[in-house]
Write a protein that holds these residues in place. Structure first.
Motif, PDB file in Angstrom:
ATOM      1  N   LEU A 471       0.845  -1.180  -0.085  1.00  0.00           N
ATOM      2  CA  LEU A 471       0.130  -0.046  -0.036  1.00  0.00           C
ATOM      3  C   LEU A 471       0.843   1.056  -0.009  1.00  0.00           C
ATOM      4  CD1 LEU A 471      -2.800  -1.116   2.631  1.00  0.00           C
ATOM      5  CD2 LEU A 471      -3.144  -0.912   0.050  1.00  0.00           C
ATOM      6  N   VAL A 472       2.069   1.328   0.688  1.00  0.00           N
ATOM      7  CA  VAL A 472       2.928   2.453   1.018  1.00  0.00           C
ATOM      8  C   VAL A 472       3.441   2.586  -0.280  1.00  0.00           C
ATOM      9  CG1 VAL A 472       4.943   2.864   1.883  1.00  0.00           C
ATOM     10  CG2 VAL A 472       3.244   2.197   3.457  1.00  0.00           C
ATOM     11  N   VAL A 473       3.914   1.394  -1.176  1.00  0.00           N
ATOM     12  CA  VAL A 473       4.701   1.671  -2.455  1.00  0.00           C
ATOM     13  C   VAL A 473       3.675   2.095  -3.539  1.00  0.00           C
ATOM     14  CG1 VAL A 473       5.817   0.369  -4.349  1.00  0.00           C
ATOM     15  CG2 VAL A 473       6.384  -0.036  -1.842  1.00  0.00           C
ATOM     16  N   GLU A 474       2.416   1.645  -3.475  1.00  0.00           N
ATOM     17  CA  GLU A 474       1.426   2.291  -4.301  1.00  0.00           C
ATOM     18  C   GLU A 474       1.285   3.760  -4.247  1.00  0.00           C
ATOM     19  OE1 GLU A 474      -2.268   0.126  -4.035  1.00  0.00           O
ATOM     20  OE2 GLU A 474      -1.237  -1.838  -4.798  1.00  0.00           O
ATOM     21  N   LYS A 475       1.175   4.224  -2.771  1.00  0.00           N
ATOM     22  CA  LYS A 475       1.109   5.668  -2.679  1.00  0.00           C
ATOM     23  C   LYS A 475       2.075   6.433  -3.175  1.00  0.00           C
ATOM     24  CE  LYS A 475      -1.830   7.396   0.635  1.00  0.00           C
ATOM     25  NZ  LYS A 475      -2.078   8.130   1.688  1.00  0.00           N
ATOM     26  N   GLY A 476       3.405   5.966  -2.820  1.00  0.00           N
ATOM     27  CA  GLY A 476       4.343   6.604  -3.414  1.00  0.00           C
ATOM     28  C   GLY A 476       4.766   6.576  -4.968  1.00  0.00           C
ATOM     29  N   SER A 477       4.202   5.620  -5.485  1.00  0.00           N
ATOM     30  CA  SER A 477       4.644   5.548  -6.957  1.00  0.00           C
ATOM     31  C   SER A 477       3.510   6.410  -7.894  1.00  0.00           C
ATOM     32  CB  SER A 477       4.471   4.015  -7.580  1.00  0.00           C
ATOM     33  OG  SER A 477       3.343   3.521  -7.099  1.00  0.00           O
ATOM     34  N   LEU A 479       3.039   9.346  -7.592  1.00  0.00           N
ATOM     35  CA  LEU A 479       3.655  10.482  -7.987  1.00  0.00           C
ATOM     36  C   LEU A 479       4.544  10.317  -9.476  1.00  0.00           C
ATOM     37  CD1 LEU A 479       5.066  11.546  -4.582  1.00  0.00           C
ATOM     38  CD2 LEU A 479       2.941  12.585  -5.763  1.00  0.00           C
ATOM     39  N   LEU A 480       4.799   8.974  -9.330  1.00  0.00           N
ATOM     40  CA  LEU A 480       5.548   8.644 -10.672  1.00  0.00           C
ATOM     41  C   LEU A 480       4.741   8.794 -11.764  1.00  0.00           C
ATOM     42  CD1 LEU A 480       7.752   5.403 -10.003  1.00  0.00           C
ATOM     43  CD2 LEU A 480       8.569   7.885 -10.119  1.00  0.00           C
ATOM     44  N   SER A 481       3.570   8.123 -11.752  1.00  0.00           N
ATOM     45  CA  SER A 481       2.562   8.257 -12.743  1.00  0.00           C
ATOM     46  C   SER A 481       2.221   9.435 -13.342  1.00  0.00           C
ATOM     47  CB  SER A 481       1.387   7.695 -12.206  1.00  0.00           C
ATOM     48  OG  SER A 481       1.542   6.396 -11.470  1.00  0.00           O
ATOM     49  N   LYS A 482       2.372  10.785 -12.515  1.00  0.00           N
ATOM     50  CA  LYS A 482       1.849  11.891 -12.832  1.00  0.00           C
ATOM     51  C   LYS A 482       3.119  12.647 -13.514  1.00  0.00           C
ATOM     52  CE  LYS A 482      -0.844  13.281  -8.630  1.00  0.00           C
ATOM     53  NZ  LYS A 482      -0.443  13.386  -7.305  1.00  0.00           N
ATOM     54  N   VAL A 483       4.087  11.951 -13.835  1.00  0.00           N
ATOM     55  CA  VAL A 483       5.280  12.539 -14.534  1.00  0.00           C
ATOM     56  C   VAL A 483       5.800  11.412 -15.664  1.00  0.00           C
ATOM     57  CG1 VAL A 483       6.325  14.041 -12.856  1.00  0.00           C
ATOM     58  CG2 VAL A 483       7.158  11.819 -13.166  1.00  0.00           C
ATOM     59  N   GLY A 484       4.604  10.592 -15.767  1.00  0.00           N
ATOM     60  CA  GLY A 484       4.747   9.490 -17.016  1.00  0.00           C
ATOM     61  C   GLY A 484       5.840   8.545 -16.776  1.00  0.00           C
ATOM     62  N   ALA A 485       6.346   8.426 -15.564  1.00  0.00           N
ATOM     63  CA  ALA A 485       7.057   7.375 -15.414  1.00  0.00           C
ATOM     64  C   ALA A 485       6.276   6.147 -14.792  1.00  0.00           C
ATOM     65  CB  ALA A 485       8.289   7.726 -14.559  1.00  0.00           C
ATOM     66  N   GLU A 486       6.961   5.108 -14.571  1.00  0.00           N
ATOM     67  CA  GLU A 486       6.281   3.815 -13.862  1.00  0.00           C
ATOM     68  C   GLU A 486       7.385   2.925 -13.312  1.00  0.00           C
ATOM     69  OE1 GLU A 486       5.362   0.283 -16.748  1.00  0.00           O
ATOM     70  OE2 GLU A 486       5.853   1.889 -18.184  1.00  0.00           O
ATOM     71  N   LEU A 487       6.781   2.439 -11.980  1.00  0.00           N
ATOM     72  CA  LEU A 487       7.511   1.423 -11.381  1.00  0.00           C
ATOM     73  C   LEU A 487       7.524   0.110 -11.939  1.00  0.00           C
ATOM     74  CD1 LEU A 487       8.891   1.142  -8.311  1.00  0.00           C
ATOM     75  CD2 LEU A 487       6.652   0.410  -7.609  1.00  0.00           C
ATOM     76  N   CYS A 521       8.592  11.102  -3.523  1.00  0.00           N
ATOM     77  CA  CYS A 521       8.056   9.813  -3.361  1.00  0.00           C
ATOM     78  C   CYS A 521       8.613   9.073  -2.014  1.00  0.00           C
ATOM     79  CB  CYS A 521       8.635   8.774  -4.555  1.00  0.00           C
ATOM     80  SG  CYS A 521       8.073   9.374  -6.224  1.00  0.00           S
ATOM     81  N   CYS A 522       9.802   9.455  -1.736  1.00  0.00           N
ATOM     82  CA  CYS A 522      10.710   9.076  -0.680  1.00  0.00           C
ATOM     83  C   CYS A 522       9.687   9.374   0.542  1.00  0.00           C
ATOM     84  CB  CYS A 522      12.001   9.300  -0.625  1.00  0.00           C
ATOM     85  SG  CYS A 522      12.850   8.838   0.764  1.00  0.00           S
ATOM     86  N   CYS A 523       9.485  10.838   0.677  1.00  0.00           N
ATOM     87  CA  CYS A 523       8.836  11.267   2.044  1.00  0.00           C
ATOM     88  C   CYS A 523       7.424  10.650   2.074  1.00  0.00           C
ATOM     89  CB  CYS A 523       8.808  12.743   1.678  1.00  0.00           C
ATOM     90  SG  CYS A 523      10.503  13.499   1.869  1.00  0.00           S
ATOM     91  N   GLU A 524       6.667  10.615   0.908  1.00  0.00           N
ATOM     92  CA  GLU A 524       5.238  10.184   0.707  1.00  0.00           C
ATOM     93  C   GLU A 524       5.314   8.821   1.490  1.00  0.00           C
ATOM     94  OE1 GLU A 524       2.817  11.723  -0.236  1.00  0.00           O
ATOM     95  OE2 GLU A 524       1.249   9.964  -0.207  1.00  0.00           O
TER      96      GLU A 524
END
Ligand code: AMP
Length: 602
Positions: A471-477, A479-487, A521-524
């Motif tokens: 759940l934590v990783v989903e939340k953090g990632s 932010l990645l989607s918003k800049v067009g990147a992906e985990l 992402c790290c702080c989130e």
């Protein structure tokens, strides 16, 4: 066990006879055993114990009790009062004796000639588990049952093909001469696997030589080549775990030109070096220049779309993608959806090397909402009610437990650890999986897979499970989607070497991301752990700031190669979500590009 075998033993409930009359209506059979789930469970236990009551392990607990004369209810209470709950470690010495060649009836009356290896990618160590013809039979049964449910929603053409991205590992002999391999390997080599194709009237694209080639890169290439060679006929695409589908199509992004050349000329790339695999594939393919040009045309377009909708474009008659997409596989859903475009994703059933557990009776549901109806004939289930500890200072135990209850007494909304008693010699065996009862199918519970029970991240009073981390990783990632990147993948480690200890989360990502975003992402993630122990420890700095490490592209592939090199099978591979394995940590740290430290809790 054949559907209905519980009642074949003339218990008088008529389910077995009914099953025989309705050979083709496996759903009616399942409805009936589910309606009578409590009764069927007691009968299943009676059968297991009648078959095995005088084996060494059971005799140790039953003593002189004459279990043959007991009715099923009395037997159930005697069994649960005398035989203790067991972990794999408790049964390991018995299994080891069998592996070393002890032919005495140790766990089962019938000699065990085959052992399965659980994938070992969740707990890091592969475990031997007895495998019998019963194991292959139940696999066939659940596949047929699941296929019947799927075809109600997504009918497929009889005689069509399946692109099955499946892989066997190597079979080997134990010290005592027993054959050992992963359960999926045994299954793909079994008669039941062939019968499944006939019964479900769907045939896999790849020959046995590709499935059991032993080199997953070569197998993947041939699976994709043959899948495309038969693309018009392919009705659905499947793998055991979703990871393999994503892995195969990610490879395809680099392989497609070679595959098209092979299809055009009916040849096979020199990258396939295994003679048996080469021979088997070359016997199937022939030049198809028109198809090759068509695929090439699609691939050029798909490339510009970052391969969005790859599957429906290349397999125009595919009806769905079918694979385990729950639990630790949820991470791959996004990528899978990307490849699948508007094609439905159907989440496959719930099982383990130890036993099959439940079937997805609602294949139309999105994977996030899928539950599994427990199959009351496959084994005898017990459920240990568990409650999360809120303010305990003990890091040793993660949950508070209540007394185990039988399947007929579970409650909706409650979380449980699953306990199995199987026909293959496991008695009151703690599986280590946490499930929640989401509802009922008739009278058998529908289980929502939550996570593996073992705590994965803990430094002192903090306790986080795989699910908490996910759940934590989903939340953090997000932010990645918003800049067009992906985990692409992740794992974690509780670092206690430096003081104060802290969590490290390793990410492999696709796309360019500014350092500022990764810091966010790290702080989130640090701020998203809700476990009270973690929050308190972070506030007092007895746990240090969370560290996010970005690793190079290909790091998790290297981890996969490490597991495969140690005998794991790609079909059962699950990226460990937390690791203390020194080899893995070395790979992760060697391939680290940057790291960030959280400033949350400042
Ligand atoms: P193995 O050790 O390879 O036998 O893997 C079995 C484990 O995989 C189970 O105990 C679960 O933790 C996990 N698993 C199997 N099926 C599912 C599923 N449908 N959803 C989530 N996790 C699953």
């Amino acid at each position: 066990m054949e559907p209905g075998a519980v009642s074949n033993k003339s218990n008088g409930n008529g389910i077995g006879n009914h099953r025989q009359e309705c050979e083709f209506d496996i759903i009616s059979w399942f409805d009936e055993v589910s309606e009578n789930a409590g009764f069927v469970q007691r009968e299943t236990l009676r059968r297991i114990l009648e078959e095995n009551y005088d084996v060494e392990y059971l005799k140790k607990w039953f003593g002189d009790n004459k279990i043959q004369e007991m009715d099923a209810c009395a037997l159930e209470s005697l069994f649960t009062s005398l035989v203790p709950l067991a972990s794999h470690a408790d049964l390991d010495p018995y299994i080891k004796r069998i592996a070393d060649g002890d032919t005495a009836p140790v766990l089962t009356k019938q000699p065990i000639t085959t052992l399965s290896l659980s994938s070992g990618t969740t707990e890091g160590r592969q475990k031997y588990v007895p495998f019998t013809s019963y194991s292959s039979q139940t696999t066939l049964d659940i596949f047929r049952l699941a296929a019947a449910y799927r075809s109600r929603v997504y009918p497929i053409r009889e005689g069509g093909r399946i692109l099955e991205l499946i892989y066997s590992s190597k079979q080997f002999k134990t010290k005592g001469g027993l054959t050992a391999a992963t359960a999926t390997t045994h299954y793909y080599a079994s008669e039941e696997f062939k019968i499944k194709q006939e019964k479900t009237k769907s045939f896999t694209c790849s020959p046995e030589e590709v499935i059991s080639g032993g080199d997953y890169k070569q197998s993947t290439y041939c699976h994709l080549l043959l899948g495309l060679f038969f693309s018009e006929e392919v009705e659905f695409i499947t793998s055991t775990f979703a990871y393999s589908v994503v892995q195969a199509f990610t490879e395809f992004e680099d392989l497609w030109k070679d595959i098209c050349d092979d299809i055009r000329e009916g040849k096979l790339s020199s990258r396939i070096t295994l003679p048996k695999m080469r021979k088997a594939v070359l016997e199937i393919i022939s030049p198809k220049p028109y198809l090759a040009s068509q695929i090439e045309g699609h691939c050029y377009k798909l490339q510009s779309l970052d391969w969005f909708g790859l599957i429906p474009n290349l397999w125009p008659n595919a009806k769905y993608v079918y694979s385990i997409m729950t639990g630790s596989m949820q991470l791959y859903l996004k990528k899978l959806r990307h490849y699948a475009g508007d094609l439905p994703l159907v989440s496959a059933d719930y099982g383990s090397t130890e036993s099959w557990i439940g079937v997805n009776v609602d294949p139309f549901l999105p994977p996030e909402n899928v539950t599994f109806a427990a199959i009351p004939t496959f084994c005898y289930f017990e459920f240990i009610p568990i409650y999360r500890q809120k303010d305990s200072c003990q890091a040793i135990d993660d949950f508070i437990e209540d007394e185990p209850v039988p399947l007929s007494q579970v409650k909706v909304g409650q979380e449980y650890e699953i306990v199995l008693t199987t026909f293959t010699g496991l008695y009151r065996y703690r599986l280590g999986d946490v499930v929640e009862v989401a509802g009922f199918h008739k009278r058998t519970p529908k289980l929502n897979f939550i996570c593996r029970r073992k705590l994965i991240l803990s430094i002192n009073i903090d306790k986080n499970t795989e699910k908490d981390l996910q759940l934590v990783v989903e939340k953090g990632s997000q932010l990645l989607s918003k800049v067009g990147a992906e985990l692409l993948d992740f794992t974690s480690h509780a670092n206690v070497v430096s003081q104060p200890g802290h969590y490290i989360i390793y990410w492999e990502i696709k796309g360019e991301v500014e350092e500022r975003v990764l810091q966010e992402c790290c702080c989130e993630m640090d701020a998203s752990f809700v476990d009270h122990g973690y929050v308190v420890s972070r506030r007092t700095n007895s746990i240090g700031p969370l560290e996010l490490c970005i690793v190079k592209r290909g790091t998790f592939k290297k981890i996969l190669d490490h597991f495969i090199g140690n005998g794991a099978a790609l079909s059962q591979f699950k990226t460990p979500r937390c690791t203390s394995n020194q080899v893995l940590l070395r790979i992760l740290n060697d391939w680290k590009i940057k790291s960030f430290h959280s400033t949350a809790y400042r």
